[in-house]
Design an enzyme around this catalytic site. Structure first.
Site, PDB file in Angstrom:
ATOM      1  N   ASN A  98       1.481  -5.042 -10.506  1.00  0.00           N
ATOM      2  CA  ASN A  98       0.601  -4.824  -9.354  1.00  0.00           C
ATOM      3  C   ASN A  98      -0.754  -5.446  -9.643  1.00  0.00           C
ATOM      4  O   ASN A  98      -1.151  -5.575 -10.800  1.00  0.00           O
ATOM      5  CB  ASN A  98       0.436  -3.315  -9.121  1.00  0.00           C
ATOM      6  CG  ASN A  98      -0.444  -2.996  -7.927  1.00  0.00           C
ATOM      7  OD1 ASN A  98      -0.317  -3.619  -6.864  1.00  0.00           O
ATOM      8  ND2 ASN A  98      -1.351  -2.037  -8.084  1.00  0.00           N
TER       9      ASN A  98
ATOM     10  N   HIS B 201      -4.834  -4.860  -8.668  1.00  0.00           N
ATOM     11  CA  HIS B 201      -5.737  -3.852  -8.108  1.00  0.00           C
ATOM     12  C   HIS B 201      -7.175  -4.386  -8.143  1.00  0.00           C
ATOM     13  O   HIS B 201      -7.597  -4.950  -9.164  1.00  0.00           O
ATOM     14  CB  HIS B 201      -5.627  -2.548  -8.901  1.00  0.00           C
ATOM     15  CG  HIS B 201      -6.482  -1.473  -8.323  1.00  0.00           C
ATOM     16  ND1 HIS B 201      -6.130  -0.781  -7.193  1.00  0.00           N
ATOM     17  CD2 HIS B 201      -7.713  -1.039  -8.670  1.00  0.00           C
ATOM     18  CE1 HIS B 201      -7.105   0.070  -6.885  1.00  0.00           C
ATOM     19  NE2 HIS B 201      -8.080  -0.060  -7.764  1.00  0.00           N
TER      20      HIS B 201
ATOM     21  N   MET C  15       0.810  -1.210   0.000  1.00  0.00           N
ATOM     22  CA  MET C  15       0.000   0.000   0.000  1.00  0.00           C
ATOM     23  C   MET C  15       0.851   1.271   0.000  1.00  0.00           C
ATOM     24  O   MET C  15       0.614   2.177   0.787  1.00  0.00           O
ATOM     25  CB  MET C  15      -0.962  -0.026   1.191  1.00  0.00           C
ATOM     26  CG  MET C  15      -1.992  -1.132   1.092  1.00  0.00           C
ATOM     27  SD  MET C  15      -2.833  -1.195  -0.513  1.00  0.00           S
ATOM     28  CE  MET C  15      -4.461  -1.710  -0.030  1.00  0.00           C
TER      29      MET C  15
HETATM   30  C1  GAR Z   1      -5.882  -6.957  -2.585  1.00  0.00           C
HETATM   31  O1  GAR Z   1      -7.285  -6.940  -2.758  1.00  0.00           O
HETATM   32  C2  GAR Z   1      -5.213  -6.055  -3.583  1.00  0.00           C
HETATM   33  O2  GAR Z   1      -5.867  -6.025  -4.827  1.00  0.00           O
HETATM   34  C3  GAR Z   1      -5.329  -4.734  -2.885  1.00  0.00           C
HETATM   35  O3  GAR Z   1      -5.033  -5.014  -1.549  1.00  0.00           O
HETATM   36  C4  GAR Z   1      -5.520  -6.326  -1.237  1.00  0.00           C
HETATM   37  C5  GAR Z   1      -4.448  -7.081  -0.506  1.00  0.00           C
HETATM   38  O4  GAR Z   1      -4.977  -8.277   0.004  1.00  0.00           O
HETATM   39  N1  GAR Z   1      -4.436  -3.757  -3.436  1.00  0.00           N
HETATM   40  C6  GAR Z   1      -4.745  -2.468  -3.579  1.00  0.00           C
HETATM   41  O5  GAR Z   1      -5.810  -1.999  -3.221  1.00  0.00           O
HETATM   42  C7  GAR Z   1      -3.669  -1.622  -4.216  1.00  0.00           C
HETATM   43  N2  GAR Z   1      -4.139  -0.297  -4.439  1.00  0.00           N
HETATM   44  P1  GAR Z   1      -4.010  -9.434   0.489  1.00  0.00           P
HETATM   45  O6  GAR Z   1      -3.005  -8.821   1.473  1.00  0.00           O
HETATM   46  O7  GAR Z   1      -4.899 -10.420   1.170  1.00  0.00           O
HETATM   47  O8  GAR Z   1      -3.311 -10.017  -0.712  1.00  0.00           O
END
Ligand code: GAR
Length: 203
Positions: A107, A109, A90
């Protein structure tokens, strides 16, 4: 075999999905390193369980984003990393990390970009009221969720969906898509044509 570093900040369910896919033989690469900016995050435990080396740091210990990224470049070079996979990392990435890894950072998203960039992709789409959202895997550039799109999958939002059921569907779609895209890259099938990403053997 490519050597992959996964960057994550939180729960690490995508980290887990990638490691599991690699263990099943679906990703022909080495998951060489987890990089995490939150030493207490659950993903660090997952890495320990999986036997993946975890490198954690605290951004607050550095004077600037550029300063900790310069440190990260050293760590990545020490581990001879070929591909950086952001999985719920993040933080914005600066030129310090982008330049040495140009075209080698991806990445995931949780929306259909360019709709709903930022940290709340699932909730923003839900509250906006779109009927279809989804998941995007893209190359990273210096914008927020603006790099060339490699793959997208749609996820429909039904009347009975809550934010929680939608999040579950999004995460399931992520866990299916991300390992597949990583394997395409490992197979050398992914090319850039301007902003358009072409995948050999697909369509
Ligand atoms: C995921 O849904 C990913 O797409 C999002 O954070 C989450 C992490 O989940 N990323 C973003 O929003 C980037 N802007 P995780 O730690 O369980 O993989």
């Amino acid at each position: 075999r490519k050597r992959i570093a996964i960057f994550a900040s939180g729960s690490g369910s995508n980290f887990q999905a990638i490691v599991d896919a690699q263990r099943r033989g679906e990703i022909d690469a080495e998951i060489a390193l987890l990089v995490c900016d939150k030493p207490q995050a659950k993903v660090v435990e997952r890495a320990e369980q999986a036997g993946v080396k975890a490198f954690t740091f605290r951004p607050k210990d550095y004077p600037s984003r550029e300063a900790y990224e310069a440190m990260l470049v050293q760590v990545l070079e020490e581990h001879r990393i070929d591909l950086i996979v952001l999985a719920g990392y993040m933080r914005l990435i600066t030129r310090v990390l982008l330049e040495p890894y140009e075209g080698r950072i991806i990445n995931i998203h949780p929306s259909l970009l360019p709709s709903f960039p930022g940290v709340e992709g699932i909730g923003d789409a839900y509250r906006y009221g779109v009927k279809v959202t989804g998941v995007t895997v893209h190359y990273v550039d210096d914008g927020m969720d603006t790099g060339p799109i490699i793959a997208q999958v749609p996820v429909s939002i039904e009347p009975q969906d809550t934010l929680e059921t939608l999040a579950e569907k999004i995460h399931a779609a992520e866990h299916a898509l991300y390992p597949k895209v990583i394997q395409w890259i490992c197979e050398g099938r992914v090319r850039l044509d301007g902003r358009r990403v072409l995948i050999d053997g697909l369509s």
